[in-house]
Design a protein around this motif. Structure first.
Motif, PDB file in Angstrom:
ATOM      1  N   GLN A 313       0.874  -1.180   0.011  1.00  0.00           N
ATOM      2  CA  GLN A 313       0.045  -0.026  -0.013  1.00  0.00           C
ATOM      3  C   GLN A 313       0.840   1.264  -0.012  1.00  0.00           C
ATOM      4  O   GLN A 313       0.670   2.292  -0.965  1.00  0.00           O
ATOM      5  N   GLN A 314       1.783   1.209   0.837  1.00  0.00           N
ATOM      6  CA  GLN A 314       2.652   2.391   0.963  1.00  0.00           C
ATOM      7  C   GLN A 314       3.687   2.552  -0.083  1.00  0.00           C
ATOM      8  O   GLN A 314       3.750   3.679  -0.724  1.00  0.00           O
ATOM      9  N   GLY A 317       1.209   3.897  -3.310  1.00  0.00           N
ATOM     10  CA  GLY A 317       1.045   5.195  -2.932  1.00  0.00           C
ATOM     11  C   GLY A 317       2.147   6.320  -3.007  1.00  0.00           C
ATOM     12  O   GLY A 317       2.050   7.521  -3.581  1.00  0.00           O
ATOM     13  N   GLY A 321       1.125   7.370  -6.798  1.00  0.00           N
ATOM     14  CA  GLY A 321       0.200   8.297  -6.599  1.00  0.00           C
ATOM     15  C   GLY A 321      -1.100   7.682  -6.026  1.00  0.00           C
ATOM     16  O   GLY A 321      -1.316   6.676  -6.235  1.00  0.00           O
ATOM     17  N   GLU A 322      -1.921   8.600  -5.574  1.00  0.00           N
ATOM     18  CA  GLU A 322      -3.181   8.269  -5.013  1.00  0.00           C
ATOM     19  C   GLU A 322      -4.091   7.462  -6.100  1.00  0.00           C
ATOM     20  O   GLU A 322      -4.913   6.588  -5.720  1.00  0.00           O
ATOM     21  N   GLN A 323      -3.936   8.124  -7.265  1.00  0.00           N
ATOM     22  CA  GLN A 323      -5.048   7.466  -8.315  1.00  0.00           C
ATOM     23  C   GLN A 323      -4.773   5.991  -8.563  1.00  0.00           C
ATOM     24  O   GLN A 323      -5.550   5.371  -9.046  1.00  0.00           O
ATOM     25  N   TRP A 324      -3.717   5.478  -8.023  1.00  0.00           N
ATOM     26  CA  TRP A 324      -3.151   4.142  -8.315  1.00  0.00           C
ATOM     27  C   TRP A 324      -3.236   3.097  -7.079  1.00  0.00           C
ATOM     28  O   TRP A 324      -2.646   1.901  -7.226  1.00  0.00           O
ATOM     29  N   LEU A 325      -3.802   3.930  -5.986  1.00  0.00           N
ATOM     30  CA  LEU A 325      -4.100   2.650  -4.944  1.00  0.00           C
ATOM     31  C   LEU A 325      -4.640   1.295  -5.022  1.00  0.00           C
ATOM     32  O   LEU A 325      -4.409   0.360  -4.338  1.00  0.00           O
ATOM     33  N   ALA A 328      -2.681  -1.871  -5.125  1.00  0.00           N
ATOM     34  CA  ALA A 328      -1.868  -2.419  -4.041  1.00  0.00           C
ATOM     35  C   ALA A 328      -1.867  -3.761  -3.721  1.00  0.00           C
ATOM     36  O   ALA A 328      -1.074  -4.452  -3.587  1.00  0.00           O
ATOM     37  N   ASP A 443       4.969   5.266   7.888  1.00  0.00           N
ATOM     38  CA  ASP A 443       5.242   4.461   6.876  1.00  0.00           C
ATOM     39  C   ASP A 443       6.626   4.157   6.398  1.00  0.00           C
ATOM     40  O   ASP A 443       7.287   2.997   6.101  1.00  0.00           O
TER      41      ASP A 443
END
Length: 495
Positions: A313-314, A317, A321-325, A328, A443
């Protein structure tokens, strides 16, 4: 082979591993730079369009080399007529594939009900020709163990491709950047490989001289066909059933995890295959060279792969970036597969260097059954389900692969378990610590603790065996020599 020749071969292999390791470090850095920069300029759908084309292109491109590059490296003696015939085989195959890609464009567009992958597959013929005219030059450099030249070619290709991709991404903001960038890199690498190799083709072609090489290449090509079919079916089925968005998430996760492993395995293959081929008649030396290479590869990659899975997850991110979370969970399962795949990939060195290409092709059939079955089983749960089923299949096939690949060589299946176990255990313990502490610390701190723990324990576990201690001593010498080379020297006053 005398002691001096043994030392010469060992020194060449060591220098080659160092030089190619440097070039692969550059490639990894360019990949990370591309990931951090380009992925923020484009969308998951843009990557999905390219990933739609990749399975079709990679499957057909197997016929571009016909396994002749490996045959050039493996054969003890080659005539100029054989070398010349191999070059023209590669050029003819590349031209045929380039024209086929153009004709295939409308069919690909119809299959996906999307014209974009059709345009990309048609334009890919340009890259095919750029790489096809240099396949033999690269094989000759590898055969002659000219690893410095190969390193320069790799680095120039990677850097030129990165710069071009970023420029096209900024100017077009479309999937075309992901196709045109590598094309520019391929041209740069091809020009440099021709200059480095020095060999030039002749128009006097004796096709019959390459029959023996073609027989060798047919079995290698058969394995590659089965391997590519099974490894790329996941992309096709995910795109067909779930669309470009899901495929983009899956493709980025796969490439982010597998690229470092592939970039390490490729240079080692260039070093190890010619080295193993030269000592095929010395079983104990053959075994030692192979296991030394695999142990080093495992030590470098496996602990990091397991920590990456635990921190999926970390990492997603931070890098994408956030759009790819949503990627994960996919990355987690693929990282678990990567933790053992490094040894599985290395078994190909045994098949090729020993000349057991028929056994390699037969293993390809069984391996394809495992992989295709896992893709079909996981498909109803989307890209995450496919990744989980794929990881399970990688673990289940280990006992069969280890026994199959070592048959007829001085390497034993237990040797492969022995080189994998210490790093695997160290990574597992580190992953447990990460999961216990991840809600109690930052993280980056958790990730750093996991990495230090994984590699610290792996070092300790390897130190329990004589071969492990020899590997650690070798890494120490390499690091010491590298630091000593750049250590400031006292100035000598002028007389």
């Amino acid at each position: 082979m005398g002691r001096t020749q043994h030392a010469s071969l060992g020194n060449a292999a060591a220098r080659g591993a160092t030089l190619l390791g440097l070039s692969q470090a550059v490639k990894i850095l360019t990949m990370l730079a591309s990931t951090v920069v380009v992925v923020r300029l484009l969308t998951p759908t843009d990557y999905g369009v390219i990933a739609m084309v990749a399975p079709v292109a990679s499957f057909i491109l197997i016929f571009q080399s016909l396994g002749l590059g490996q045959a050039v490296v493996q054969r003890a003696n080659l005539s100029q007529d054989q070398i010349n015939a191999v070059f023209w085989f590669n050029v003819a195959a590349s031209a045929a594939i380039a024209m086929f890609f153009v004709a295939l464009g409308p069919l690909v567009a119809w299959f996906y009900d999307d014209v974009r992958p059709g345009y990309v597959i048609a334009a890919s013929g340009l890259t095919v020709m750029a790489t096809g005219v240099t396949l033999l030059q690269v094989a000759l450099l590898n055969r002659e163990m000219r690893f410095g030249a190969l390193s320069i070619v790799d680095m120039v290709t990677a850097l030129a491709g990165l710069i071009a991709t970023i420029v096209f991404a900024v100017t077009t903001r479309s999937y075309w950047a992901l196709m045109l960038g590598p094309f520019v890199g391929a041209i740069a690498g091809s020009v440099l490989a021709w200059r480095m190799a020095g060999w030039r083709p002749s128009l006097h072609i004796q096709w019959s001289s390459s029959r023996d090489l073609l027989r060798f290449g047919v079995d290698v090509t058969g394995f590659n066909l089965l391997n590519q079919l099974s490894r790329n079916l996941d992309n096709v089925l995910i795109a067909k059933m779930w669309g470009a968005m899901q495929l983009g998430l899956y493709d980025r996760s796969y490439r982010l995890m597998m690229f470092p492993l592939q970039t390490l395995n490729q240079p080692l293959s260039r070093v190890i295959l010619p080295a193993l081929s030269k000592v095929l008649g010395e079983p104990e030396r053959y075994r030692r060279i192979f296991l030394t290479a695999v142990r080093s590869l495992v030590f470098v990659t496996v602990p990091g792969a397991i920590v990456a899975a635990a921190c999926s997850q970390q990492i997603i991110g931070l890098l994408l970036g956030e759009q790819w979370l949503s990627a994960a969970p996919i990355f987690f399962w693929l990282a678990l597969a990567a933790s053992i795949q490094v040894v599985s990939n290395a078994t190909g060195w045994l098949f090729i260097s020993s000349g057991h290409t028929r056994a390699m092709r037969n293993w390809g059939v069984l391996g394809a059954i495992f992989t295709i079955g896992s893709v079909v089983a996981g498909l109803p749960w989307g890209a995450t389900g496919v990744a989980a089923a794929y990881a399970a299949s990688e673990w289940l096939r280990i006992p069969i692969l280890y026994r199959w690949s070592t048959r007829g060589t001085s390497v034993r299946p237990v040797d492969l378990y022995a080189v994998l176990a210490p790093s695997l255990a160290a990574g597992g313990i580190a992953a447990g610590i990460i999961w216990i502490t991840q809600d109690r610390a930052d993280d980056l701190v958790v990730f750093a603790v996991g990495i230090v723990t994984a590699y610290g324990l792996s070092t300790a576990f390897h130190a329990f065996s004589e071969d492990g201690r020899a590997m650690l001593a070798r890494f120490y010498r390499i690091g010491h020599d590298a630091l000593d080379r750049y250590r400031p020297r006292p100035l000598i006053p002028a007389e």
